[in-house]
Write a protein that holds these residues in place. Sequence first.
Motif, PDB file in Angstrom:
ATOM      1  N   UNK A 100       0.829  -1.210   0.000  1.00  0.00           N
ATOM      2  CA  UNK A 100       0.000   0.000   0.000  1.00  0.00           C
ATOM      3  C   UNK A 100       0.861   1.257   0.000  1.00  0.00           C
ATOM      4  N   UNK A 101       1.959   1.247   0.757  1.00  0.00           N
ATOM      5  CA  UNK A 101       2.888   2.379   0.745  1.00  0.00           C
ATOM      6  C   UNK A 101       3.425   2.617  -0.667  1.00  0.00           C
ATOM      7  N   UNK A 102       3.876   1.551  -1.323  1.00  0.00           N
ATOM      8  CA  UNK A 102       4.447   1.683  -2.663  1.00  0.00           C
ATOM      9  C   UNK A 102       3.397   2.156  -3.664  1.00  0.00           C
ATOM     10  N   UNK A 103       2.180   1.620  -3.561  1.00  0.00           N
ATOM     11  CA  UNK A 103       1.092   2.075  -4.434  1.00  0.00           C
ATOM     12  C   UNK A 103       0.842   3.566  -4.235  1.00  0.00           C
ATOM     13  N   UNK A 104       0.788   3.995  -2.992  1.00  0.00           N
ATOM     14  CA  UNK A 104       0.511   5.392  -2.681  1.00  0.00           C
ATOM     15  C   UNK A 104       1.574   6.313  -3.274  1.00  0.00           C
ATOM     16  N   UNK A 105       2.829   5.921  -3.162  1.00  0.00           N
ATOM     17  CA  UNK A 105       3.919   6.776  -3.631  1.00  0.00           C
ATOM     18  C   UNK A 105       4.011   6.825  -5.156  1.00  0.00           C
ATOM     19  N   UNK A 106       3.553   5.778  -5.842  1.00  0.00           N
ATOM     20  CA  UNK A 106       3.619   5.770  -7.305  1.00  0.00           C
ATOM     21  C   UNK A 106       2.331   6.253  -7.954  1.00  0.00           C
ATOM     22  N   UNK A 107       1.244   6.297  -7.195  1.00  0.00           N
ATOM     23  CA  UNK A 107      -0.057   6.604  -7.783  1.00  0.00           C
ATOM     24  C   UNK A 107      -0.573   7.989  -7.431  1.00  0.00           C
ATOM     25  N   UNK A 108      -0.343   8.435  -6.207  1.00  0.00           N
ATOM     26  CA  UNK A 108      -1.044   9.610  -5.700  1.00  0.00           C
ATOM     27  C   UNK A 108      -0.262  10.917  -5.808  1.00  0.00           C
ATOM     28  N   UNK A 178       6.281   5.370 -17.205  1.00  0.00           N
ATOM     29  CA  UNK A 178       7.500   4.730 -17.680  1.00  0.00           C
ATOM     30  C   UNK A 178       7.287   3.273 -18.038  1.00  0.00           C
ATOM     31  N   UNK A 179       8.390   2.558 -18.212  1.00  0.00           N
ATOM     32  CA  UNK A 179       8.335   1.162 -18.656  1.00  0.00           C
ATOM     33  C   UNK A 179       7.631   0.269 -17.646  1.00  0.00           C
ATOM     34  N   UNK A 180       7.788   0.572 -16.360  1.00  0.00           N
ATOM     35  CA  UNK A 180       7.193  -0.251 -15.302  1.00  0.00           C
ATOM     36  C   UNK A 180       6.093   0.551 -14.621  1.00  0.00           C
ATOM     37  N   UNK A 181       4.927  -0.036 -14.501  1.00  0.00           N
ATOM     38  CA  UNK A 181       3.801   0.663 -13.878  1.00  0.00           C
ATOM     39  C   UNK A 181       3.956   0.686 -12.361  1.00  0.00           C
ATOM     40  N   UNK A 182       3.197   1.570 -11.728  1.00  0.00           N
ATOM     41  CA  UNK A 182       3.210   1.642 -10.275  1.00  0.00           C
ATOM     42  C   UNK A 182       2.758   0.342  -9.634  1.00  0.00           C
ATOM     43  N   UNK A 183       1.751  -0.312 -10.226  1.00  0.00           N
ATOM     44  CA  UNK A 183       1.273  -1.590  -9.690  1.00  0.00           C
ATOM     45  C   UNK A 183       2.366  -2.652  -9.756  1.00  0.00           C
ATOM     46  N   UNK A 184       3.090  -2.682 -10.869  1.00  0.00           N
ATOM     47  CA  UNK A 184       4.171  -3.662 -11.017  1.00  0.00           C
ATOM     48  C   UNK A 184       5.289  -3.402 -10.013  1.00  0.00           C
ATOM     49  N   UNK A 185       5.582  -2.126  -9.785  1.00  0.00           N
ATOM     50  CA  UNK A 185       6.623  -1.779  -8.813  1.00  0.00           C
ATOM     51  C   UNK A 185       6.202  -2.200  -7.409  1.00  0.00           C
ATOM     52  N   UNK A 186       4.954  -1.920  -7.051  1.00  0.00           N
ATOM     53  CA  UNK A 186       4.470  -2.298  -5.722  1.00  0.00           C
ATOM     54  C   UNK A 186       4.540  -3.809  -5.535  1.00  0.00           C
ATOM     55  N   UNK A 187       4.124  -4.565  -6.555  1.00  0.00           N
ATOM     56  CA  UNK A 187       4.178  -6.028  -6.471  1.00  0.00           C
ATOM     57  C   UNK A 187       5.626  -6.512  -6.332  1.00  0.00           C
ATOM     58  N   UNK A 188       6.534  -5.880  -7.085  1.00  0.00           N
ATOM     59  CA  UNK A 188       7.944  -6.273  -7.024  1.00  0.00           C
ATOM     60  C   UNK A 188       8.545  -5.952  -5.661  1.00  0.00           C
ATOM     61  N   UNK A 189       8.171  -4.805  -5.098  1.00  0.00           N
ATOM     62  CA  UNK A 189       8.679  -4.429  -3.775  1.00  0.00           C
ATOM     63  C   UNK A 189       8.240  -5.449  -2.726  1.00  0.00           C
ATOM     64  N   UNK A 190       6.976  -5.844  -2.786  1.00  0.00           N
ATOM     65  CA  UNK A 190       6.469  -6.815  -1.814  1.00  0.00           C
ATOM     66  C   UNK A 190       7.166  -8.160  -1.990  1.00  0.00           C
ATOM     67  N   UNK A 191       7.372  -8.569  -3.241  1.00  0.00           N
ATOM     68  CA  UNK A 191       8.030  -9.855  -3.503  1.00  0.00           C
ATOM     69  C   UNK A 191       9.471  -9.842  -3.000  1.00  0.00           C
ATOM     70  N   UNK A 192      10.192  -8.757  -3.266  1.00  0.00           N
ATOM     71  CA  UNK A 192      11.584  -8.668  -2.817  1.00  0.00           C
ATOM     72  C   UNK A 192      11.670  -8.587  -1.298  1.00  0.00           C
ATOM     73  N   UNK A 193      10.757  -7.824  -0.703  1.00  0.00           N
ATOM     74  CA  UNK A 193      10.734  -7.737   0.755  1.00  0.00           C
ATOM     75  C   UNK A 193      10.489  -9.112   1.365  1.00  0.00           C
TER      76      UNK A 193
END
Length: 201
Positions: A100-108, A178-193
């Motif tokens: 949710x943090x990552x979504x907020x920072x890339x979306x809002x 950009x090339x990577x959407x905010x949703x993809x970044x949020x999913x990747x952050x959660x997976x890496x975490x």
Amino acid sequence: MSRTVKSPFDREAQYAAKRLAVIRAAGAAFRRKGYHNASMVEIAKGLGLSKAALYYYVKSKEEILYECHINVYDAMDGLIKSTRVKDENGLERLQSLYGAFAHMLTRDGLALLADVDSLKGDYQETVLARRGKIEQAVTRLVERGMKDGSIRKADPKVMVFFLMGALNWLNVWYEAGGRISGDEIADAFVAQMSAGIANGV
């Protein structure tokens, strides 16, 4: 001929909306160029305002930086409260919150800025206190996960600094559209975490 009289609440809402637009546009400029390199003239020009009109909404560049921080921490507080009602283990709640943090920072259009040292006096004190409360809330989730066995044992503060530091860097390299959407970044952050802290992974 009757004239429609606008409610003062309408005027207040319009002022608040325009002020928020100013703060978000300035936050984007700070993110692109750095706080010290982004000028008030540039911020005003990007909004189609004169410099004098910009000062109708904010008193100073430092006030804008302060409000950028407060807006992010207000949003984070809301996300933390929304995860408290979920019946999940520590890792699952942390995954929900971190995503949710990552979504907020890339979306809002909000920027988690690092220029706390550029704030002075009460501004800096308030921002540091708000940041501390966010870190404490995340630390409690990490400790909960360690207690229930879903998160591997480690120093919880170091783990939280690592997680929040990764979010800070989003502002440096993420570009909307950009090339990577905010949703993809949020999913990747959660997976890496999860790969880094989940117990038994």
